[in-house]
Design a protein around this motif. Structure first.
Motif, PDB file in Angstrom:
ATOM      1  N   THR A   1       1.018  -1.240  -0.024  1.00 22.79           N
ATOM      2  CA  THR A   1       0.004  -0.104  -0.105  1.00 22.79           C
ATOM      3  C   THR A   1       0.761   1.357   0.253  1.00 22.79           C
ATOM      4  N   ALA A   2       0.413   2.332  -0.700  1.00 19.27           N
ATOM      5  CA  ALA A   2       1.127   3.671  -0.798  1.00 19.27           C
ATOM      6  C   ALA A   2       0.554   4.532   0.303  1.00 19.27           C
ATOM      7  N   ARG A   3      -0.263   4.218   1.186  1.00 16.82           N
ATOM      8  CA  ARG A   3      -1.017   4.940   2.017  1.00 16.82           C
ATOM      9  C   ARG A   3      -0.322   4.820   3.389  1.00 16.82           C
ATOM     10  N   PRO A   4      -0.339   6.071   4.146  1.00 26.88           N
ATOM     11  CA  PRO A   4       0.042   6.046   5.605  1.00 26.88           C
ATOM     12  C   PRO A   4      -0.970   5.245   6.287  1.00 26.88           C
TER      13      PRO A   4
ATOM     14  N   ILE B   1       4.300  -4.024   5.972  1.00 24.89           N
ATOM     15  CA  ILE B   1       3.686  -3.112   4.821  1.00 24.89           C
ATOM     16  C   ILE B   1       4.648  -3.142   3.785  1.00 24.89           C
TER      17      ILE B   1
ATOM     18  N   THR C   1       5.993  -0.799   0.611  1.00 23.28           N
ATOM     19  CA  THR C   1       5.412   0.481  -0.217  1.00 23.28           C
ATOM     20  C   THR C   1       6.635   0.742  -1.119  1.00 23.28           C
ATOM     21  N   ILE C   2       6.213   0.788  -2.474  1.00 21.03           N
ATOM     22  CA  ILE C   2       7.076   0.824  -3.377  1.00 21.03           C
ATOM     23  C   ILE C   2       7.454   2.714  -3.844  1.00 21.03           C
TER      24      ILE C   2
ATOM     25  N   PRO D   1       8.923   5.242   1.577  1.00 19.96           N
ATOM     26  CA  PRO D   1       8.791   6.644   1.521  1.00 19.96           C
ATOM     27  C   PRO D   1       8.308   7.065   2.978  1.00 19.96           C
TER      28      PRO D   1
ATOM     29  N   ASN E   1       5.713   8.799   4.218  1.00 20.88           N
ATOM     30  CA  ASN E   1       4.719   9.474   4.540  1.00 20.88           C
ATOM     31  C   ASN E   1       4.155   8.634   5.495  1.00 20.88           C
ATOM     32  N   PHE E   2       4.806   7.579   6.026  1.00 24.83           N
ATOM     33  CA  PHE E   2       4.117   6.530   7.020  1.00 24.83           C
ATOM     34  C   PHE E   2       4.694   7.510   8.416  1.00 24.83           C
ATOM     35  N   PRO E   3       4.019   7.258   9.281  1.00 26.28           N
ATOM     36  CA  PRO E   3       4.513   7.549  10.775  1.00 26.28           C
ATOM     37  C   PRO E   3       5.610   6.911  11.282  1.00 26.28           C
TER      38      PRO E   3
END
Lengths: 263, 263
Positions: A82-85, A133, A135-136, B167, B169-171
């Motif tokens: 997933t790319a979402r926080p 998780i 993440t790309i 990235p 954008n993760f905590p």
């Protein structure tokens, strides 16, 4: 002992074409266990087959599950892409780090790569069932990855953990020619260039020769290429000889004609 | 100084959808210079735009060339992606090795990644204009890669040369609880288990405690998680107390009723 290839779990996928593209991407890198959780349009979907482009076996073996817990019941390690926080507090890793983790699993342990549907992605509750998780590292300006492309990058990284060299269907590289063979080329070339008056002024000859050799040396010519280039030099030199001979002949003829005209 | 991102050259691409998918893959990893050599159906093609899914700027900036030499005229390093054996005698590398080579280019040098059309791939004469061959380590049984997927693997490897971490954008991950906090949980749990008679027979208590602590320790609980788990232990213990109290009350009531019935 090599770890089992991970399975690929698609949670609520929408487009059959994307499921087909995922199957193709999996087959490209040797993955075969595809699991579908509540595919939007049911399963099987005929439109998946053309998109799989030869990876029919993956589609035919795909299994459908009604919940994510059922789909991952036999897996000991599931990583969610997933790319979402997220607030899940799970370790976050790149596909490369994830592949190393999957490849490091021993014995009979089974693992899975989880991907969300095209529009909604994964829900936090789904991610909480995973152990990490993925993440790309996409460009922050263009985060949205196609489903098949997210899968193929992970499948590629999985394969790179044990197959990170160029395939051996290429002929082995031909070794470069020996220093002696190269020197033969250089000396022939330089002799012809001496004849041509190329090295001018004479005091610059040494540096010009050095630069020429360095330039040609960078190519790493093979023996065959050295032979070809020697032929090239010969042809150019003989050609020049022929041109000179023609000019001389033409002059002689002109002189002859002149002479005869004087007769 | 960071090398320029490579351009992507598609030689005789056929399907506009695939050109759009290539543009999307490029944008995902920060590439922007797309060059088309003799696209079969001309250019622009409206069908490319939906497939680009937001990467319109790449499509709008795409340039069309009539020959490969024109398309690569300004490039100092061009690498061709192909899965077929070649006699070109060029160095063969994986996408990862290729990306390192591209990233190692200095200053203003420009580079390119060349891909053949969907059906025919690259001709040997085209490959001979390149300085190296990229071959993706696919499963030998399923070599055929979709054009957009061949591009995205190379674009991904390019980006990984300078952006190989997850990235941000993760905590940031919450640190694990201290040994003291963990020990507080263990001791509370073990005291409640002593009360419950869980450790049986008594001579096995030491090993059981050790195994329980090792199992829980693997999770790397955070402070918040330790607090939550202490609450869980408390709730279970109090619950047990409530159950016992209810049983006692029920017995007392039954005894009371029994007594009164005897009255």
């Amino acid at each position: 002992m090599k770890a089992h290839p991970p399975c690929v779990i698609l949670d609520a996928p929408q487009l059959a074409e994307n499921i087909g593209a995922v199957a193709r991407a999996m087959a490209n890198f040797g993955l075969s266990d595809l699991r579908l959780v509540r595919p939007r349009d049911g399963w099987p979907q005929p439109r998946a087959w053309p998109a799989a482009s030869g990876a029919e076996s993956v589609l035919e073996a795909a299994r459908v599950f009604d919940t994510l817990p059922h789909a991952i019941a036999d897996l000991t390690l599931v990583l969610a892409t997933t790319a979402r926080p997220r607030e899940a507090g799970l370790p976050v890793m790149t596909p490369r780090e994830a592949a190393a983790k999957l490849a490091g699993l021993g014995g009979e342990a089974r693992s899975g790569l989880l991907f969300g549907g095209e529009r909604a992605g994964l829900e936090t509750a789904d991610v909480a069932l995973c152990q990490g998780i993925i993440t790309i590292p996409v460009d922050p300006a263009r985060r949205s990855l196609n489903l098949g492309q997210a899968v193929i990058i992970n499948a590629y990284e999985w394969r790179m953990t044990f197959d990170d060299r160029a395939p051996q269907n290429f002929p082995p590289p031909t070794p470069s020619a020996s220093g002696e063979a190269l020197m033969g080329l250089y000396e022939q070339l330089e002799a012809e260039l001496d004849t041509s008056g190329f090295f001018h002024p004479p005091e610059k000859r040494e540096a010009m020769v050095r630069n020429l050799r360095a330039a040609l040396g960078k190519a790493g010519f093979t023996d065959q290429e050295v032979r070809t280039l020697r032929g090239v030099v010969t042809a150019l030199s003989r050609g020049r000889g022929k041109v000179l001979a023609k000019i001389a002949a033409a002059r002689a003829a002109a002189t002859g004609r002149g002479d005869s005209a004087e007769d």
